[in-house]
Design a protein around this motif. Structure first.
Motif, PDB file in Angstrom:
ATOM      1  N   SER A 174      43.670  29.320  42.437  1.00 13.92           N
ATOM      2  CA  SER A 174      43.642  28.573  43.709  1.00 13.92           C
ATOM      3  C   SER A 174      42.775  29.286  44.739  1.00 13.92           C
ATOM      4  O   SER A 174      41.979  28.663  45.447  1.00 13.92           O
ATOM      5  CB  SER A 174      45.054  28.449  44.285  1.00 13.92           C
ATOM      6  OG  SER A 174      45.741  27.411  43.661  1.00 13.92           O
ATOM      7  N   LEU A 175      42.936  30.609  44.798  1.00 12.93           N
ATOM      8  CA  LEU A 175      42.158  31.362  45.793  1.00 12.93           C
ATOM      9  C   LEU A 175      40.660  31.305  45.468  1.00 12.93           C
ATOM     10  O   LEU A 175      39.821  31.181  46.359  1.00 12.93           O
ATOM     11  CB  LEU A 175      42.624  32.820  45.879  1.00 12.93           C
ATOM     12  CG  LEU A 175      44.070  33.044  46.364  1.00 12.93           C
ATOM     13  CD1 LEU A 175      44.359  34.539  46.516  1.00 12.93           C
ATOM     14  CD2 LEU A 175      44.358  32.342  47.681  1.00 12.93           C
TER      15      LEU A 175
ATOM     16  N   VAL B 113      49.919  28.523  46.651  1.00  9.82           N
ATOM     17  CA  VAL B 113      49.982  29.981  46.485  1.00  9.82           C
ATOM     18  C   VAL B 113      51.221  30.539  47.195  1.00  9.82           C
ATOM     19  O   VAL B 113      51.957  31.356  46.633  1.00  9.82           O
ATOM     20  CB  VAL B 113      48.689  30.657  47.028  1.00  9.82           C
ATOM     21  CG1 VAL B 113      48.775  32.170  46.901  1.00  9.82           C
ATOM     22  CG2 VAL B 113      47.470  30.138  46.288  1.00  9.82           C
TER      23      VAL B 113
ATOM     24  N   ASN C 240      54.176  29.856  45.091  1.00  6.91           N
ATOM     25  CA  ASN C 240      54.262  30.756  43.932  1.00  6.91           C
ATOM     26  C   ASN C 240      54.830  32.110  44.325  1.00  6.91           C
ATOM     27  O   ASN C 240      55.580  32.725  43.575  1.00  6.91           O
ATOM     28  CB  ASN C 240      52.870  31.025  43.337  1.00  6.91           C
ATOM     29  CG  ASN C 240      52.302  29.817  42.636  1.00  6.91           C
ATOM     30  OD1 ASN C 240      53.041  28.902  42.300  1.00  6.91           O
ATOM     31  ND2 ASN C 240      50.990  29.781  42.449  1.00  6.91           N
TER      32      ASN C 240
ATOM     33  N   LEU D  72      50.920  33.155  54.076  1.00  7.93           N
ATOM     34  CA  LEU D  72      50.498  33.876  52.878  1.00  7.93           C
ATOM     35  C   LEU D  72      50.648  35.384  53.113  1.00  7.93           C
ATOM     36  O   LEU D  72      51.078  36.117  52.220  1.00  7.93           O
ATOM     37  CB  LEU D  72      49.040  33.508  52.559  1.00  7.93           C
ATOM     38  CG  LEU D  72      48.469  34.102  51.287  1.00  7.93           C
ATOM     39  CD1 LEU D  72      49.284  33.717  50.077  1.00  7.93           C
ATOM     40  CD2 LEU D  72      47.016  33.660  51.079  1.00  7.93           C
TER      41      LEU D  72
ATOM     42  N   GLU E 132      45.761  24.162  48.430  1.00  8.09           N
ATOM     43  CA  GLU E 132      45.760  25.361  47.577  1.00  8.09           C
ATOM     44  C   GLU E 132      46.628  26.467  48.191  1.00  8.09           C
ATOM     45  O   GLU E 132      47.396  27.131  47.488  1.00  8.09           O
ATOM     46  CB  GLU E 132      44.327  25.893  47.374  1.00  8.09           C
ATOM     47  CG  GLU E 132      43.330  24.908  46.769  1.00  8.09           C
ATOM     48  CD  GLU E 132      43.729  24.412  45.382  1.00  8.09           C
ATOM     49  OE1 GLU E 132      44.492  25.106  44.687  1.00  8.09           O
ATOM     50  OE2 GLU E 132      43.284  23.305  45.015  1.00  8.09           O
TER      51      GLU E 132
ATOM     52  N   SER F 203      47.646  31.520  41.017  1.00  5.00           N
ATOM     53  CA  SER F 203      47.327  31.744  42.435  1.00  5.00           C
ATOM     54  C   SER F 203      45.888  32.244  42.580  1.00  5.00           C
ATOM     55  O   SER F 203      45.171  31.832  43.497  1.00  5.00           O
ATOM     56  CB  SER F 203      48.276  32.776  43.044  1.00  5.00           C
ATOM     57  OG  SER F 203      49.602  32.331  42.886  1.00  5.00           O
TER      58      SER F 203
ATOM     59  N   PHE G 106      43.892  39.266  42.591  1.00  6.95           N
ATOM     60  CA  PHE G 106      44.533  38.496  43.649  1.00  6.95           C
ATOM     61  C   PHE G 106      44.229  39.132  45.018  1.00  6.95           C
ATOM     62  O   PHE G 106      43.781  38.454  45.947  1.00  6.95           O
ATOM     63  CB  PHE G 106      46.048  38.431  43.400  1.00  6.95           C
ATOM     64  CG  PHE G 106      46.797  37.695  44.464  1.00  6.95           C
ATOM     65  CD1 PHE G 106      46.741  36.313  44.528  1.00  6.95           C
ATOM     66  CD2 PHE G 106      47.535  38.378  45.413  1.00  6.95           C
ATOM     67  CE1 PHE G 106      47.414  35.617  45.532  1.00  6.95           C
ATOM     68  CE2 PHE G 106      48.218  37.700  46.412  1.00  6.95           C
ATOM     69  CZ  PHE G 106      48.155  36.318  46.473  1.00  6.95           C
TER      70      PHE G 106
END
Ligand code: HEM
Length: 378
Positions: A88-89, A68, A71, A175, A64, A85, A286
């Motif tokens: 996924s988080l 992200v 993306n 990230l 995941e 995203s 997010f």
């Protein structure tokens, strides 16, 4: 010949459950040392399975996180990518909750039961979980932020091939880096007649002046109490002042008190303050999810440290650390997105928020991608 296949094509074999899931491999991968050495220890099976469950979920977390980071690598991150995203988080967050619960299952083993096989495992330790370290690196845990219990880099205790993989993972974009770059590109900090920082600065000054007036005119406070409260208010003023002065911010950053770049921090603040505007919903969700992930790992570390305390008391770890003392120190030290936690310091009530000019409100109602293509704000 199959109905749609070409002549001579062999139809695929029907998928069989245990083949598809490679259960032959998965279910033969539990090999208790106590069995091998003929020193039967019933709970070693649980110990192995709980670790393996963690490793499987670490694998999914990395899957995941990779998506992200990918993306956010794009120059323009449109709303669809942000939505994906966030999904996924949110998945990672659920996995983390499950991992925290999984530790409870391991706690059904008592420390005496653990002693039946603990010595057989030395010097292996969860400290050597490659995937756990890669997750930390992919999130953006800075290498100089890591606590060292023996003065050496964490990867010195890994075998050479794992060490290489870990060093490589430190060099990949994290990230944290991707989010910082995305925030730096966020439009609206200055937009036509609207200067966010200036408007926010005025609003903060108004709010603090009102707070000061309330303290000064409070008949219930003695002069000493007033002095004390005014001192506190001065502290708050100084904290806000860091945001209004890029040099002061950079100085705080050098001291390690801030990590995001100045521009990224202001953009994160803007998203937090104007989260009610439709186009900022997803960016806000997010950023909140990043906080949740940091919080859940903090919680996992805390739960793990407590479990270790009850399992081995004050003994040292099989990996050579001081055991639960070392683990407790890690709990807060290895957070990645502390800037996002600290943002709450700078929030002001909705009623104090500078009003956005109507053209911006209109813009904020449009799709991010359309607006970016339309006026070149990227
Ligand atoms: C009886 C259960 C457990 C005990 C007594 C235990 C003990 C310890 C100790 C003492 C350490 C510090 C390093 C060392 O000196 O070895 C450690 C680190 C670690 N353990 Fe465990 N552990 C247990 C279960 C688990 C489980 C189920 C996992 C899941 C993967 C895990 C993952 C880790 C990780 C990732 C670290 C490194 C923490 C860091 O340095 O950031 N442990 N463990």
């Amino acid at each position: 010949m199959p109905p749609n296949g070409s002549p001579g094509e062999v139809p695929p074999a029907p998928v069989y459950y245990s083949d598809y899931l490679r259960l032959d491999k998965l279910l033969s991968a539990q090999e208790p040392m106590s069995d091998k050495l003929g020193k039967k220890a019933h709970d070693e099976m649980l110990f192995i399975i709980v670790h393996q469950v963690h490793e499987l979920w670490f694998k999914q977390i990395l899957h995941e996180l990779d998506a992200v980071v990918d993306n956010f690598r794009a120059e323009t991150v449109d709303e669809r990518s942000i939505g994906k995203s966030v999904a996924s988080l949110r998945r990672i967050i659920e996995i983390q909750r499950s991992l925290i619960d999984t530790l409870r299952i391991l706690e059904t083993m008592t420390s005496l039961d653990f002693l039946d096989f603990r010595d057989l495992l030395s010097p292996a330790s969860g400290f050597q979980s490659v995937q756990f370290r890669v997750v930390e690196n992919r999130l953006g845990l800075a290498s100089d932020q890591r606590l060292r219990f023996d003065g050496a880099k964490y990867y010195s205790r890994f075998q050479p091939k794992d060490r290489e993989a870990l060093i490589a993972s430190e060099e990949e974009e994290s990230l944290f880096d991707a989010v910082e770059r995305w925030l730096e590109r966020t439009p609206f900090l200055k937009y036509e007649r609207f200067d966010f920082l200036l408007a926010y600065h005025h609003a903060v000054d108004r709010m603090l002046a009102r707070d000061e007036e309330i303290i000064r005119s409070n008949p219930m406070l003695t002069p000493e109490e007033k002095e004390k409260e005014l001192d506190h208010l001065e502290g708050t003023r100084r904290e806000f002042a860091i945001l209004f002065d890029e040099e002061a911010y950079e100085a705080a950053r050098k001291e390690g008190k801030k990590r995001f770049s100045y521009r990224a921090m202001l953009a994160a603040l803007l998203i937090n303050l104007y989260r009610d505007e439709p186009i900022l919903h997803e960016p806000f969700r997010f950023l909140e999810s990043l906080i949740d992930i940091d919080e859940n790992f903090t919680e996992w570390r805390h739960r793990h440290a407590i479990m270790v305390h009850r399992m081995i008391g004050a003994k040292i770890g099989t990996g050579g650390s001081s055991g639960h003392h070392y683990l407790h120190k890690l709990v807060e030290a290895h957070k990645v997105f502390t800037d996002l936690f600290d943002l709450s310091t700078y929030l002001i009530p909705r009623s104090e928020l500078p009003e956005l000019p109507p053209e911006i409100v209109r813009e904020l109602g449009f799709a991010y991608s359309l607006r970016q293509e339309g006026n070149g704000h990227a």
